[in-house]
Design a protein around this motif. Structure first.
Motif, PDB file in Angstrom:
ATOM      1  N   LEU A  43      18.406  29.637  33.479  1.00 36.97           N
ATOM      2  CA  LEU A  43      18.323  28.815  32.270  1.00 36.97           C
ATOM      3  C   LEU A  43      17.035  29.070  31.484  1.00 36.97           C
ATOM      4  O   LEU A  43      17.017  28.909  30.250  1.00 36.97           O
ATOM      5  CB  LEU A  43      18.415  27.316  32.650  1.00 36.97           C
ATOM      6  N   ARG A  44      15.967  29.465  32.195  1.00 33.85           N
ATOM      7  CA  ARG A  44      14.723  29.687  31.471  1.00 33.85           C
ATOM      8  C   ARG A  44      14.859  30.842  30.483  1.00 33.85           C
ATOM      9  O   ARG A  44      14.085  30.957  29.538  1.00 33.85           O
ATOM     10  CB  ARG A  44      13.589  29.960  32.447  1.00 33.85           C
ATOM     11  N   MET A  57      27.577  24.849  30.542  1.00 37.26           N
ATOM     12  CA  MET A  57      28.154  25.919  29.725  1.00 37.26           C
ATOM     13  C   MET A  57      27.088  26.970  29.393  1.00 37.26           C
ATOM     14  O   MET A  57      27.362  28.191  29.413  1.00 37.26           O
ATOM     15  CB  MET A  57      28.757  25.349  28.439  1.00 37.26           C
ATOM     16  N   LEU A  58      25.859  26.496  29.101  1.00 42.71           N
ATOM     17  CA  LEU A  58      24.776  27.427  28.778  1.00 42.71           C
ATOM     18  C   LEU A  58      24.457  28.320  29.986  1.00 42.71           C
ATOM     19  O   LEU A  58      24.236  29.535  29.846  1.00 42.71           O
ATOM     20  CB  LEU A  58      23.536  26.631  28.363  1.00 42.71           C
ATOM     21  N   LEU A  59      24.438  27.739  31.203  1.00 46.17           N
ATOM     22  CA  LEU A  59      24.175  28.508  32.420  1.00 46.17           C
ATOM     23  C   LEU A  59      25.215  29.618  32.586  1.00 46.17           C
ATOM     24  O   LEU A  59      24.883  30.773  32.886  1.00 46.17           O
ATOM     25  CB  LEU A  59      24.188  27.581  33.633  1.00 46.17           C
ATOM     26  N   LEU A  60      26.479  29.270  32.357  1.00 50.27           N
ATOM     27  CA  LEU A  60      27.544  30.259  32.518  1.00 50.27           C
ATOM     28  C   LEU A  60      27.434  31.381  31.488  1.00 50.27           C
ATOM     29  O   LEU A  60      27.709  32.556  31.784  1.00 50.27           O
ATOM     30  CB  LEU A  60      28.918  29.593  32.428  1.00 50.27           C
ATOM     31  N   GLU A  61      27.023  31.021  30.263  1.00 52.49           N
ATOM     32  CA  GLU A  61      26.855  32.055  29.234  1.00 52.49           C
ATOM     33  C   GLU A  61      25.729  33.019  29.613  1.00 52.49           C
ATOM     34  O   GLU A  61      25.841  34.248  29.428  1.00 52.49           O
ATOM     35  CB  GLU A  61      26.570  31.413  27.873  1.00 52.49           C
ATOM     36  N   VAL A  62      24.626  32.468  30.182  1.00 49.58           N
ATOM     37  CA  VAL A  62      23.486  33.316  30.539  1.00 49.58           C
ATOM     38  C   VAL A  62      23.857  34.279  31.675  1.00 49.58           C
ATOM     39  O   VAL A  62      23.582  35.481  31.608  1.00 49.58           O
ATOM     40  CB  VAL A  62      22.267  32.458  30.928  1.00 49.58           C
ATOM     41  N   ILE A  63      24.482  33.751  32.726  1.00 45.18           N
ATOM     42  CA  ILE A  63      24.724  34.597  33.904  1.00 45.18           C
ATOM     43  C   ILE A  63      25.899  35.549  33.689  1.00 45.18           C
ATOM     44  O   ILE A  63      25.987  36.589  34.365  1.00 45.18           O
ATOM     45  CB  ILE A  63      24.971  33.742  35.166  1.00 45.18           C
ATOM     46  N   SER A  64      26.835  35.225  32.766  1.00 43.99           N
ATOM     47  CA  SER A  64      27.985  36.109  32.549  1.00 43.99           C
ATOM     48  C   SER A  64      27.787  37.049  31.376  1.00 43.99           C
ATOM     49  O   SER A  64      28.434  38.095  31.290  1.00 43.99           O
ATOM     50  CB  SER A  64      29.251  35.278  32.306  1.00 43.99           C
ATOM     51  N   GLY A  65      26.900  36.659  30.440  1.00 46.79           N
ATOM     52  CA  GLY A  65      26.709  37.468  29.254  1.00 46.79           C
ATOM     53  C   GLY A  65      27.840  37.313  28.260  1.00 46.79           C
ATOM     54  O   GLY A  65      27.990  38.130  27.344  1.00 46.79           O
ATOM     55  N   GLU A  66      28.665  36.283  28.424  1.00 44.54           N
ATOM     56  CA  GLU A  66      29.796  36.056  27.529  1.00 44.54           C
ATOM     57  C   GLU A  66      29.629  34.698  26.804  1.00 44.54           C
ATOM     58  O   GLU A  66      28.879  33.825  27.249  1.00 44.54           O
ATOM     59  CB  GLU A  66      31.106  36.060  28.332  1.00 44.54           C
ATOM     60  N   ARG A  67      30.354  34.586  25.684  1.00 48.51           N
ATOM     61  CA  ARG A  67      30.319  33.343  24.928  1.00 48.51           C
ATOM     62  C   ARG A  67      31.450  32.425  25.376  1.00 48.51           C
ATOM     63  O   ARG A  67      32.595  32.854  25.544  1.00 48.51           O
ATOM     64  CB  ARG A  67      30.471  33.611  23.436  1.00 48.51           C
ATOM     65  N   LEU A  68      31.111  31.142  25.595  1.00 46.83           N
ATOM     66  CA  LEU A  68      32.126  30.135  25.922  1.00 46.83           C
ATOM     67  C   LEU A  68      32.553  29.419  24.639  1.00 46.83           C
ATOM     68  O   LEU A  68      31.870  29.528  23.604  1.00 46.83           O
ATOM     69  CB  LEU A  68      31.565  29.120  26.931  1.00 46.83           C
ATOM     70  N   LEU A 115      34.686  24.733  33.681  1.00 49.37           N
ATOM     71  CA  LEU A 115      35.549  24.982  34.828  1.00 49.37           C
ATOM     72  C   LEU A 115      36.659  25.968  34.492  1.00 49.37           C
ATOM     73  O   LEU A 115      37.040  26.824  35.325  1.00 49.37           O
ATOM     74  CB  LEU A 115      36.135  23.673  35.348  1.00 49.37           C
ATOM     75  N   ASP A 116      37.191  25.894  33.270  1.00 46.22           N
ATOM     76  CA  ASP A 116      38.222  26.860  32.861  1.00 46.22           C
ATOM     77  C   ASP A 116      37.658  28.286  32.821  1.00 46.22           C
ATOM     78  O   ASP A 116      38.345  29.259  33.191  1.00 46.22           O
ATOM     79  CB  ASP A 116      38.778  26.490  31.473  1.00 46.22           C
ATOM     80  N   PHE A 117      36.401  28.392  32.362  1.00 47.71           N
ATOM     81  CA  PHE A 117      35.773  29.723  32.318  1.00 47.71           C
ATOM     82  C   PHE A 117      35.613  30.287  33.729  1.00 47.71           C
ATOM     83  O   PHE A 117      35.880  31.464  33.981  1.00 47.71           O
ATOM     84  CB  PHE A 117      34.404  29.638  31.628  1.00 47.71           C
ATOM     85  N   ILE A 118      35.190  29.395  34.658  1.00 45.47           N
ATOM     86  CA  ILE A 118      35.046  29.839  36.048  1.00 45.47           C
ATOM     87  C   ILE A 118      36.397  30.287  36.602  1.00 45.47           C
ATOM     88  O   ILE A 118      36.518  31.333  37.262  1.00 45.47           O
ATOM     89  CB  ILE A 118      34.452  28.713  36.921  1.00 45.47           C
ATOM     90  N   ALA A 119      37.436  29.507  36.314  1.00 42.05           N
ATOM     91  CA  ALA A 119      38.772  29.863  36.785  1.00 42.05           C
ATOM     92  C   ALA A 119      39.246  31.179  36.179  1.00 42.05           C
ATOM     93  O   ALA A 119      39.955  31.959  36.832  1.00 42.05           O
ATOM     94  CB  ALA A 119      39.758  28.736  36.441  1.00 42.05           C
ATOM     95  N   SER A 120      38.831  31.468  34.924  1.00 45.72           N
ATOM     96  CA  SER A 120      39.248  32.721  34.272  1.00 45.72           C
ATOM     97  C   SER A 120      38.641  33.941  34.945  1.00 45.72           C
ATOM     98  O   SER A 120      39.116  35.059  34.750  1.00 45.72           O
ATOM     99  CB  SER A 120      38.842  32.713  32.791  1.00 45.72           C
TER     100      SER A 120
END
Length: 911
Positions: free
Chosen positions: A64-65, A85-96, A116-121
């Motif tokens: 997150l930093r 959502m921000l954490l997932l965008e940072v670690i995946s490099g994709e936009r939610l 959760l839907d992004f994780i499931a995807s």
């Protein structure tokens, strides 16, 4: 509210349960299934929850930093879904999807559901984890969700030797810490309590940061704090656990340890890439260095062999004849010594040079390098041409030697025959000129004159009988001149003297006859009886002289038939002796009758017969000499017959051995041809079989040595032909050399196939399939396929090369690879090279460039310092010595151009 104990089982399912993960060779679900055996009571331990909370919080903040924010309380700060959502965008490099900014519960639930839907995807099946539990701040559900994210994005992609997830990470830790004492990583809990494993990981990759030898196993808190502080300060890994919590817990939380260790793995992954790149470069450089050594060895061996050929050919082309048989025999012995001692090692060197050349070319093909082109004049074809010239010179030299020996043998025989006949003739002419010049008829009585006339007639008869000998002497001298006899000058001088003397005798004889005939008219008395004696004694005496000359005549024969002919002629001569003896007795009877008449009539004879010098004593003496020479001639002929019988035995002995060895060599050549196209066992089995076969051939060498000994006896006996065999020693030698060369080349072909198989990763079954297909279409067993046979072979292996435009284009492409010289034939080695390239991967210039780029830290150049740091010393210096300075716009002092160097490795073999 869902119990975390149950939820923990639910969310521990990954890509294997649904969807496709982006990770390594295994599935996260496989790893999750292993956790079913964990201690369930331990999951409810407050110490465990505290470790997870601290570790997961630190892990989330490390990502997150990057977005300029962080969390303080993991179960509170993710409740609105925004930071999640921000954490997932940072670690995946994709936009939610865009989050909802409202403060109401429904907005928060919608945001968490988007996460959760992004994780499931991403292939993670979240069972029993709902947005409501996260929004309500359920700590166990939140920790379970974060653990799922960590597994998916930080651990799942770890793969070491086709393992994945937990097993891959554990294997990586075990390998990296294996050299360290007191470290034995078997799990992600107890193995890490003393802190030595963390320190070992750091020291393995950054030895300058840790003084490992000063750490003590009995001081775990100091060890853990040292590792955590160094990781945070120098490796940008935030401190995720407290040393006291780990030491004070019976079994540290496995998820927390795994999360922490995964950060170390990712921190050092760049070093791992550099290590892989360095290994690739070292492998390529080692291949290139070995190939260069092989090229240098070939050049040196080729130069030595060509120099030996260059020195030897002038010696073999030196055809200056020698004057004596002894000198020519020495030349023949020198030539035999060359054949026995000097040439055989060079035959082996030539064969080994061709094998080394083929092996080098195979290694170059296997390493994707261009073919080796020897320096000018040192090609295999140049060596073969030189060798062919050598053997032509050798054959011509041997023929010249034997012809010269025959010539000198003939010359010696003729020269001795000339001397014998000349000596006999000179002895006969001694005093003849003085006799013919004597004017005794001027004071002779009538009876003396008649005697002188008869005597002169007898001399003329004797002179005519000697005409044939003079002609023979002249003919022998002429033949000696034609054969270039070294002492021709003296022969010609002596011959000319004899001829001049013969002409003088003829002239004097004519003059004396005229004088005697003039005086004869005045003389009427003659002693008829003495005259008859003289007339019969002179030719008989001449016959005896000729017989003695023939009995003492030298002879030279080369076959049993020739000596048997001489024996037959001698036997025929002996059959005439009884008649000759009767003639002798008749001549002696005439002499006795003349004496009886003189005595009965009281006539006083004045000395010996006035008409001849051939007295009965001379006749008896010469007859006794003839009788003595006959058994000597018998003995000489029998000795020569024995010699020729011995020579015939040598011929038959050599022929008997040669007629066995010759067909044996031919049979072995045919058997090698069959072996090379059969498939019996693995390549190693074939190689072992060929080597045993080679040993059996080498064991046959004593038979050739025996034949060489027999051949030497034949040459020493000056035997030049042998009707009992069609095999000459030269044929046998050439066949033997071809046999040794063929078996050595066949072994080398199998070794190259093994080299190809191992280097390209071809299985034994594939190699057997390739060989079976090739042999099936090689109908004539010639070791090569024509275009139509090769096309049928490809079709049998599944290639689409049928007769249409696309198939023809594909076939033409393949033919350009396997037959670059357009010979119209595809060899098995070319076929194997093609199939290995089709079925395996090889290093390429692009791969080597990419490896250097990793070592250079993505720069377009690399420095000598970086090369010495990343590569072994000898290979680092090898690169530095051959890399050109980098000329790009971003160049710095000492920059080296690794791209052109890598390209050169696969372009020009001579760097």
């Amino acid at each position: 509210m869902v119990d975390y104990h149950a939820a923990n089982q639910s969310y521990q399912y990954g890509p294997s349960s649904g969807g496709n993960g982006a990770g390594g060779g295994g599935s996260m679900g496989d790893y999750m299934a292993q956790e079913d055996d964990w201690d369930r009571d331990l999951l409810l331990d407050p110490a465990w929850e505290k470790q997870q909370r601290k570790t997961f919080t630190a892990w989330c903040n490390s990502h997150l930093r990057k977005a300029g924010t962080q969390i303080e309380n993991i179960d509170e700060d993710f409740r609105d879904g925004l930071k999640l959502m921000l954490l997932l965008e940072v670690i995946s490099g994709e936009r939610l999807p865009k989050p909802e900014r409202g403060k109401m519960r429904v907005h928060k639930i919608n945001n968490v559901n988007k996460a959760l839907d992004f994780i499931a995807s991403k292939g993670v099946k979240l069972v029993s984890i709902g947005a409501e539990e996260i929004v309500d701040g359920n700590a166990k559900m939140t920790l379970g969700m974060i653990w799922t994210i960590i597994l998916r994005f930080a651990i799942q992609d770890i793969s070491v030797e086709e393992t994945s997830a937990k097993e891959g990470l554990l294997l990586w830790c075990q390998r990296k810490t294996a050299p360290y004492k007191n470290v034995n990583v078997q799990n992600f809990h107890i193995s890490w309590k003393d802190g030595l494993a963390f320190n070992a990981l750091i020291h393995r990759h950054r030895p300058e940061l840790i003084e490992y030898d000063k750490l003590r196993k009995d001081d775990p808190v100091t060890n853990l704090n040292n590792a955590f502080e160094v990781a945070e300060k120098y490796l940008d890994i935030p401190k995720m656990l407290d040393a006291e919590d780990i030491v004070g817990t019976l079994r540290p939380d496995e998820k927390a340890i795994m999360t922490y260790v995964s950060c170390f793995y990712h921190a050092f992954s760049g070093a791992q890439k550099a290590e892989t790149a360095a290994n690739r470069i070292c492998k390529v450089l080692a291949v290139n260095q070995e190939n260069e050594h092989l090229m240098e060895d070939y050049e040196r061996l080729a130069s030595d062999l060509l120099e030996w050929i260059r020195r030897t050919i002038p010696w073999l082309e030196d055809r200056v004849p020698q004057k004596t048989m002894q000198e020519m025999q020495q030349k023949l012995e020198d030539f035999r010594d060359y054949r026995r001692v000097h040439k055989p090692p060079k035959v082996q060197e030539k064969c080994q040079l061709e094998i080394n050349f083929n092996t080098l070319q195979t290694k170059l093909r296997l390493s994707n390098r261009p073919a080796f082109m020897p320096s000018e004049g040192r090609m295999v074809s140049d060596i073969n041409n030189g060798w062919q010239h050598l053997e032509q010179a050798e054959k011509g030299y041997e023929e010249w030697l034997l012809n010269e020996i025959r010539r000198l043998e003939r010359l010696d025989h003729l020269a001795e025959k000339f001397r014998q006949k000349a000596s006999i003739h000179e002895a006969w002419t001694d005093g003849k000129e003085a006799m013919l010049k004597h004017r005794d008829y001027e004071t002779a009585t009538l009876s003396d004159i008649k005697a002188l006339i008869r005597k002169h007639e007898a001399f003329e008869s004797d002179l005519a009988a000697h005409q044939d000998r003079v002609e023979q002497i002249a003919a022998i001298a002429q033949e000696l001149n034609e054969l270039d006899y070294y002492d021709s000058h003296n022969v010609n001088t002596r011959c000319q003297k004899i001829c001049d003397q013969w002409d003088a005798l003829g002239s004097l004889t004519h003059s004396r006859r005229e004088a005697l005939e003039k005086t004869e008219k005045q003389l009427e008395t003659i002693d008829q009886l003495h005259l008859e004696y003289a007339k019969r004694a002179a030719p008989f005496n001449n016959w005896m002289e000729s017989a003695m000359e023939d009995l003492q005549d030298m002879f030279i024969v080369h076959t049993i038939e020739e000596i048997e002919g001489l024996i037959s002629a001698h036997d025929q001569f002996k059959s005439t002796l009884p008649d000759a003896d009767r003639e002798r007795e008749a001549i002696l009877a005439i002499h006795k009758e003349a004496q009886r008449i003189a005595e009965s009539n009281h006539i006083k004879l004045s000395g010996s017969n006035p008409y001849t010098t051939v007295t009965p004593q001379i006749i008896n003496s010469k007859w006794e000499k003839v009788q003595q020479l006959v058994p000597k001639r018998d003995h000489a002929l029998l000795e020569e017959q024995s010699k020729q019988q011995s020579n015939e035995h040598l011929r038959r002995q050599f022929a008997s051995q040669a007629n066995v060895v010759g067909p044996w060599i031919q049979t072995k050549m045919e058997e090698i041809g069959r072996i090379s196209i059969e498939m019996n066992g693995t390549l190693e089995d074939q190689l072992n079989h060929l080597k045993r076969y080679e040993r059996s051939i080498v064991d046959y060498k004593p038979n050739l040595d025996l034949l060489e000994q027999q051949h030497q006896l034949i040459q020493e006996a000056l035997i030049f032909d042998n009707k009992h065999t069609n095999y000459t020693m030269e044929h046998i030698r050439v066949g033997w050399e071809q046999l040794l060369t063929t078996i050595a080349r066949t072994i080398n072909e199998v070794e190259n196939q093994i080299l190809t198989r191992d280097a390209k990763g071809i299985s034994q079954e594939q190699m057997q399939e390739f060989r079976a297909s090739f042999n099936h279409f090689d109908k004539d067993h010639g070791g090569a396929l024509g275009p139509e046979e090769f096309k049928a072979c490809l079709i049998s292996l599944g290639y689409d090369v049928e007769n249409d435009r696309q198939g023809d284009a594909e076939f033409n492409r393949i033919m350009s690879v396997v037959d670059p010289n357009h010979s119209g034939l595809v060899t098995f080695q070319a076929f194997i090279d093609f199939m290995s390239r089709e079925t395996t991967d090889t290093d390429t210039a692009d791969q080597v460039i990419a490896s250097f780029k990793v070592l250079a830290g993505d720069k377009n150049f690399i420095t000598a310092e970086e090369l010495r740091r990343e590569l072994p010393p000898d290979q680092a210096e090898y690169c530095i010595a051959r890399m050109a300075p980098y000329q790009g716009p971003d160049a710095v002092p000492g920059a080296l151009d690794y791209k052109s160097f890598s390209t050169a490795l696969y372009g020009e073999s001579d760097l």
